[in-house]
Scaffold this motif. Structure first.
Motif, PDB file in Angstrom:
ATOM      1  N   GLU A 367       1.197 -10.782 -43.240  1.00 39.55           N
ATOM      2  CA  GLU A 367       2.607 -11.098 -43.060  1.00 39.55           C
ATOM      3  C   GLU A 367       2.991 -11.128 -41.584  1.00 39.55           C
ATOM      4  O   GLU A 367       3.864 -11.897 -41.175  1.00 39.55           O
ATOM      5  N   VAL A 368       2.326 -10.300 -40.777  1.00 42.52           N
ATOM      6  CA  VAL A 368       2.570 -10.313 -39.338  1.00 42.52           C
ATOM      7  C   VAL A 368       1.910 -11.535 -38.717  1.00 42.52           C
ATOM      8  O   VAL A 368       2.485 -12.227 -37.867  1.00 42.52           O
ATOM      9  N   GLU A 370       1.327 -14.373 -40.019  1.00 43.30           N
ATOM     10  CA  GLU A 370       1.961 -15.624 -40.404  1.00 43.30           C
ATOM     11  C   GLU A 370       3.411 -15.722 -39.922  1.00 43.30           C
ATOM     12  O   GLU A 370       4.095 -16.699 -40.221  1.00 43.30           O
ATOM     13  N   SER A 371       3.854 -14.741 -39.171  1.00 38.90           N
ATOM     14  CA  SER A 371       5.231 -14.751 -38.677  1.00 38.90           C
ATOM     15  C   SER A 371       5.386 -15.758 -37.547  1.00 38.90           C
ATOM     16  O   SER A 371       4.432 -16.101 -36.836  1.00 38.90           O
ATOM     17  N   GLU A 373       6.871 -15.231 -34.846  1.00 42.56           N
ATOM     18  CA  GLU A 373       6.679 -14.529 -33.580  1.00 42.56           C
ATOM     19  C   GLU A 373       5.208 -14.536 -33.170  1.00 42.56           C
ATOM     20  O   GLU A 373       4.884 -14.711 -31.989  1.00 42.56           O
TER      21      GLU A 373
END
Length: 444
Positions: A367-368, A370-371, A373
């Motif tokens: 999830e990080v 694919e962010s 940011e």
């Protein structure tokens, strides 16, 4: 990024000396017994901690530019959790892998730590680290939340002993000015074997040896690992009962590297780190290096560089990678409050690993990764695109010692002292002996 044996990063694979330090520090020839309730799964993990004030010690080897990044995350956690105080101690990785098992064996070990993925099984077998299945279950973490190779690497004997924080893969760094001077498009680096060799030919006509073949773990051994997997091979069988790195795919991989020297694309006798420096100084065009190189290149004034996934030289995409993992250590006495608070800390840092990514990492958490940011971190995202094509050593105790034999083979072949097949065959014979010794030492 710093190497767990020396300078900057992640030796990851081929860390035989690190393994030797670890075994010597433990002081015996077999698994450490679990005493005073220190082993086995701790109390069910929680996502928050409401117990009495606790102080936790957190050890790692982040002595480079990644150290301040982790320290800032620890400070952020402490500010958000006033009833938990985490104190971070940093050691050179070689010292760390020596100190940790020795401290644990005397009942004075830290509560939390970071381990390179290839060290987890050895420490699990010796009773140094605790299972973390309860943490994964309570947070509902599963393989799909990370990536299959990263998630599976932390399992030993059907128990999870590590929660992955990051991966640090190899990528292809390139000097755009050098490419342009040879008439190559600096915005379209080669992606296939044919394109790569064609680029090296063009560079050679301009007097540039485009890819310096290193005979050292940084970066030649890592390149050999990547290429072996690209040619469809493996370094060991799944249970590490026998080496496979003397078979045809690995011979092709090492021959490809040696041919860089024989065909004049690389100078002979490349010194440690000279390949990376040559790319920075415009003496080479390409340098296959770890993601930690991003921070190094960002600090080189006036350098116009880029980075991409490794070109596909063999029949499939693949790349070497290391991985930092969270672990909890066995304690002299089981303190449920500390164990729960430690799991809250691990979860917090994992969820906030975008900050860790900014320090030059690929977050393990999907999830990080694919962010938006993370995707905005273009170099990290380019290397991170290889996430499902990464490989790690088998999760078997003592594997770093067997991996170290590959270092010698790569060194001998690239220095033209032995033909690739002979160098690998000799190394495999030594690795076979080490694997047999490990089986006796740690059990089947």
């Amino acid at each position: 990024m710093t190497n767990h044996l020396s300078r900057r990063g992640v030796l990851g694979l081929g860390a035989g000396a690190g393994g030797a330090f670890l075994l010597a520090a433990c002081g015996d020839d077999g698994p450490n017994p679990i005493v005073n309730g220190g082993g086995g799964n701790a109390q069910p993990a929680a996502t928050s901690y409401a117990g009495p004030n606790v102080a936790l010690t957190f050890w790692n080897g982040f002595t480079g530019g990644d150290g301040p990044v982790m320290k800032a995350l620890v400070d952020k956690f402490n500010a958000a959790n006033p009833n938990i105080k985490v104190a971070m101690n940093v050691y050179e990785w070689a010292d760390y892998y020596q100190k940790v098992p020795a401290a644990v064996s005397t009942g004075n070990g830290p509560d939390l730590g970071i381990m390179h993925v290839e060290q987890v099984a050895t420490n699990a077998a010796r009773g140094v680290v605790l299972p973390l299945d309860d943490l994964a279950a309570s947070l509902q973490l599963k393989e799909a939340d990370f990536s299959p190779p990263v998630w599976r690497a932390g399992v030993y004997n059907n128990k999870r002993y590590a929660i992955p924080l990051d991966v640090h893969p190899q990528g292809m760094f390139y000097n755009k000015k050098v490419l342009a001077s040879a008439g190559l498009d600096p915005e379209k680096p080669p992606t296939t074997n044919d394109e790569y060799l064609a680029a090296l030919d063009k560079l050679k006509t301009k007097g540039v040896q485009g890819h310096w073949a290193s005979p050292f773990p940084f970066t030649g051994v890592q390149q050999f690992h990547s290429l072996t997997w690209q040619f469809g091979g493996q370094l060991f069988d799944e249970q590490a009962t026998r080496p496979l790195f003397a078979e045809e795919p690995a011979v092709k991989a090492l021959t490809w590297l040696v041919d860089l020297v024989k065909k004049g694309y690389s100078p002979k006798n490349v010194a440690q780190d000279a390949d990376a420096i040559a790319m920075q100084n415009g003496k080479a065009a390409f340098n296959w290096n770890g993601i930690w190189n991003i921070n190094t290149l960002n600090g080189v004034k006036g350098l116009d560089w880029g980075v991409s996934a490794l070109p596909q030289i063999g029949t499939q995409k693949a790349a070497w990678a290391g991985s930092h993992n969270f672990v909890q250590f066995k304690q002299k006495a089981n303190d449920p409050n500390k164990l729960t608070a430690g799991k809250v800390f691990i979860n917090f840092i994992s969820q906030n690993s975008i900050e860790w990514a900014k320090g030059g990492q690929v977050p393990a958490r999907k999830e990080v990764r694919e962010s938006a940011e993370f995707k905005a971190l273009a170099p990290q995202a380019a290397i991170g695109s290889q996430i499902d094509n990464l490989h790690f050593p088998p999760s078997v105790p003592g594997i770093p010692d067997a991996m170290a034999t590959i270092d010698t083979a790569v060194n001998e072949a690239i220095l033209l002292r032995k033909e690739p097949a002979k160098a690998l065959s000799d190394a495999a014979a030594k690795a076979t002996q080490i694997l047999a010794q490990n089986k006796k030492k740690y059990g089947a």
